[in-house]
Scaffold this active site. Structure first.
Site, mmCIF file in Angstrom:
data_model
loop_
_atom_site.group_PDB
_atom_site.id
_atom_site.type_symbol
_atom_site.label_atom_id
_atom_site.label_comp_id
_atom_site.label_asym_id
_atom_site.label_seq_id
_atom_site.Cartn_x
_atom_site.Cartn_y
_atom_site.Cartn_z
ATOM 1 N N ASN A 82 0.567 -1.139 0.324
ATOM 2 C CA ASN A 82 -0.046 0.102 -0.073
ATOM 3 C C ASN A 82 0.431 1.320 0.586
ATOM 4 O OD1 ASN A 82 -2.069 1.688 1.082
ATOM 5 N ND2 ASN A 82 -0.700 2.022 2.361
ATOM 6 N N SER A 135 -4.512 2.447 -8.642
ATOM 7 C CA SER A 135 -5.016 4.173 -8.445
ATOM 8 C C SER A 135 -5.801 3.883 -9.529
ATOM 9 C CB SER A 135 -4.157 5.665 -8.476
ATOM 10 O OG SER A 135 -4.937 6.277 -8.942
ATOM 11 N N TYR A 148 3.362 9.362 -10.453
ATOM 12 C CA TYR A 148 2.617 8.435 -9.964
ATOM 13 C C TYR A 148 2.177 7.971 -11.294
ATOM 14 C CZ TYR A 148 -0.960 8.158 -6.474
ATOM 15 O OH TYR A 148 -2.498 7.483 -5.413
ATOM 16 N N ALA A 150 2.518 6.404 -13.847
ATOM 17 C CA ALA A 150 2.951 6.522 -15.202
ATOM 18 C C ALA A 150 3.759 4.977 -13.291
ATOM 19 C CB ALA A 150 4.767 6.374 -14.925
ATOM 20 N N SER A 151 3.406 5.306 -11.445
ATOM 21 C CA SER A 151 3.795 4.094 -11.481
ATOM 22 C C SER A 151 2.745 3.008 -11.177
ATOM 23 C CB SER A 151 4.137 4.118 -10.417
ATOM 24 O OG SER A 151 3.330 5.294 -8.943
ATOM 25 N N LYS A 152 1.440 3.820 -11.046
ATOM 26 C CA LYS A 152 0.575 3.116 -10.595
ATOM 27 C C LYS A 152 0.163 2.551 -12.063
ATOM 28 C CE LYS A 152 -0.601 4.972 -6.837
ATOM 29 N NZ LYS A 152 -0.329 4.004 -5.171
ATOM 30 N N ILE A 181 -10.014 9.417 -2.085
ATOM 31 C CA ILE A 181 -9.676 9.136 -0.866
ATOM 32 C C ILE A 181 -9.518 9.971 0.324
ATOM 33 C CG2 ILE A 181 -9.947 6.928 0.578
ATOM 34 C CD1 ILE A 181 -11.036 6.582 -1.782
HETATM 35 N N1 LIG Z 1 -5.957 8.847 -1.188
HETATM 36 C C1 LIG Z 1 -6.332 8.904 -2.163
HETATM 37 O O1 LIG Z 1 -7.049 9.305 -2.881
HETATM 38 C C2 LIG Z 1 -5.920 7.665 -2.915
HETATM 39 C C3 LIG Z 1 -6.123 7.498 -4.020
HETATM 40 C C4 LIG Z 1 -5.221 6.688 -5.159
HETATM 41 C C5 LIG Z 1 -4.494 5.903 -4.752
HETATM 42 N N2 LIG Z 1 -4.074 5.706 -3.163
HETATM 43 C C6 LIG Z 1 -2.777 4.960 -2.707
HETATM 44 O O2 LIG Z 1 -3.585 4.573 -1.381
HETATM 45 C C7 LIG Z 1 -1.962 4.836 -0.844
HETATM 46 C C8 LIG Z 1 -1.986 4.919 0.538
HETATM 47 O O3 LIG Z 1 -2.022 6.450 -0.080
HETATM 48 P P1 LIG Z 1 -2.906 7.082 1.308
HETATM 49 O O4 LIG Z 1 -4.433 8.225 0.587
HETATM 50 O O5 LIG Z 1 -3.683 6.419 2.467
HETATM 51 O O6 LIG Z 1 -1.685 8.526 1.935
HETATM 52 P P2 LIG Z 1 -1.034 8.793 2.671
HETATM 53 O O7 LIG Z 1 -0.232 9.589 2.610
HETATM 54 O O8 LIG Z 1 -2.297 8.634 3.875
HETATM 55 O O9 LIG Z 1 -0.041 7.347 3.360
HETATM 56 C C9 LIG Z 1 0.960 6.412 2.741
HETATM 57 C C10 LIG Z 1 1.223 6.111 4.061
HETATM 58 O O10 LIG Z 1 2.603 5.424 3.513
HETATM 59 C C11 LIG Z 1 3.654 5.739 4.400
HETATM 60 N N3 LIG Z 1 4.803 5.156 3.459
HETATM 61 C C12 LIG Z 1 5.179 7.042 2.385
HETATM 62 N N4 LIG Z 1 6.807 6.604 2.223
HETATM 63 C C13 LIG Z 1 7.388 5.141 2.866
HETATM 64 C C14 LIG Z 1 7.790 4.133 2.523
HETATM 65 N N5 LIG Z 1 9.188 5.011 1.693
HETATM 66 N N6 LIG Z 1 7.834 2.385 2.861
HETATM 67 C C15 LIG Z 1 7.173 2.925 3.972
HETATM 68 N N7 LIG Z 1 5.708 3.846 3.968
HETATM 69 C C16 LIG Z 1 6.303 4.931 3.367
HETATM 70 C C17 LIG Z 1 3.096 6.722 4.873
HETATM 71 O O11 LIG Z 1 4.535 7.604 5.819
HETATM 72 C C18 LIG Z 1 1.854 7.064 5.310
HETATM 73 O O12 LIG Z 1 1.789 6.207 6.543
HETATM 74 C C19 LIG Z 1 -0.979 5.450 -2.005
HETATM 75 O O13 LIG Z 1 -0.530 4.018 -2.315
HETATM 76 C C20 LIG Z 1 -2.110 5.885 -2.522
HETATM 77 O O14 LIG Z 1 -0.886 5.933 -4.040
HETATM 78 C C21 LIG Z 1 -4.756 7.092 -2.703
#
Ligand SMILES: NC(=O)c1ccc[n+]([C@@H]2O[C@H](COP(=O)([O-])OP(=O)(O)OC[C@H]3O[C@@H](n4cnc5c(N)ncnc54)[C@H](O)[C@@H]3O)[C@@H](O)[C@H]2O)c1
Length: 247
Positions: A82, A135, A148, A150-152, A181
């Site tokens: 995640n 995503s 971002y 590209a990675s997803k 989200i």
């Molecule tokens: N929130 C959204 O709208 C959304 C939409 C699509 C995808 N996502 C994906 O969901 C996932 C979680 O995102 P979120 O919204 O909870 O964001 P967030 O920023 O609240 O949480 C991300 C967590 O990942 C941790 N993290 C970051 N880099 C890290 C690393 N190198 N090693 C270990 N942990 C690390 C952070 O410390 C944080 O706790 C991500 O992959 C994000 O791309 C989120």
């Protein structure tokens, strides 16, 4: 050591990762929460799980984490990749170090953790589940977050590759593609009324999703209810990807 099946969730100190940990704990897993943030330790304790500090862009750290979990608790049977970062920037001047940093966490880290988890699953005959956090940006794009997106997109394809490679071992690999989200990642949009309005105008359900709504789908994909699902990305986006335009 524990009698419960073990689930490892990366980026679990907050937001979607923490919600995944909650949902998997509810489903009877011993949850292992890993993050670069110290606060992960307290969150893990709340769930009667275990917390570890780990940078998922660091290959050696990921491998050492699995070694430690296997020694202290047992083998991982559910892995949720995640952890993710965005790093916005202008396309024409986008910094290559930023590009590598984003890919390092969001794609390379996912590959390394998946490979390491699967090695033990295969060796021990564990019919495990792996869920990657993709995503909607695997399918549609925002120009301000080139690395971002590209990675997803890469995560979506990596999910298919891993699912095919591991199918003979009955290890299922899927992804979840969230829309907007309500977590810290969306704080910039939430703080800007125009940006929020634009995002919601592209969201048929008319609201951001909650982290729990992602965690519940991840838990479903880890469960036997999803026993014939592999290689899929399920988009949990309030209808975003289905929208062309409204009059
Ligand atoms: N929130 C959204 O709208 C959304 C939409 C699509 C995808 N996502 C994906 O969901 C996932 C979680 O995102 P979120 O919204 O909870 O964001 P967030 O920023 O609240 O949480 C991300 C967590 O990942 C941790 N993290 C970051 N880099 C890290 C690393 N190198 N090693 C270990 N942990 C690390 C952070 O410390 C944080 O706790 C991500 O992959 C994000 O791309 C989120």
């Amino acid at each position: 050591m524990t009698d419960k099946p073990i689930a490892l969730i990366s980026g679990a100190a907050q937001g979607i990762g923490l919600a995944c940990a909650n949902a998997l704990a509810d489903d009877g897993y011993k949850v292992i929460l890993a993050d670069i943030k110290e606060t992960v330790m307290a969150e893990a304790e709340q769930l009667d799980g275990a917390g570890y500090i780990c940078d998922f862009s660091d290959v050696d750290a990921i491998k050492a984490l699995f070694d430690m979990i296997e020694r202290e608790h047992g083998p991982v049977s559910a892995l949720v990749n995640n952890a993710g970062i965005a790093m916005p920037g202008d396309f024409l001047s986008y910094d290559l170090d930023a590009f590598d940093t984003v890919l390092g966490v969001n794609l390379r880290g996912v590959f390394v953790a998946t490979q390491r988890a699967a090695q033990t699953m295969v060796a021990k005959g564990i019919e495990g589940a792996i869920v990657n956090m993709s995503s909607i940006n695997a399918q549609v794009a925002i120009p301000a977050i080139p690395a971002y997106c590209a990675s997803k997109g890469g995560v979506m394809q990596l999910t298919k590759v891993a699912a095919l490679a591991l199918a003979k071992n009955n290890i299922r690999v899927n992804a979840v593609g969230p829309g907007s989200i309500d977590t810290e990642m969306m704080a910039g949009v939430n703080a800007n009324p125009d940006a929020f309005k634009t995002a919601m105008s592209r969201t048929p359900l008319g609201r951001p999703g909650g982290a729990k709504e992602i965690g519940d789908v991840v838990a479903f994909l880890c469960s036997s209810k999803a026993s014939y699902v592999t290689g899929e990305t399920i988009y949990v986006d309030g209808g975003r990807l289905g929208l062309n335009y409204t009059c």
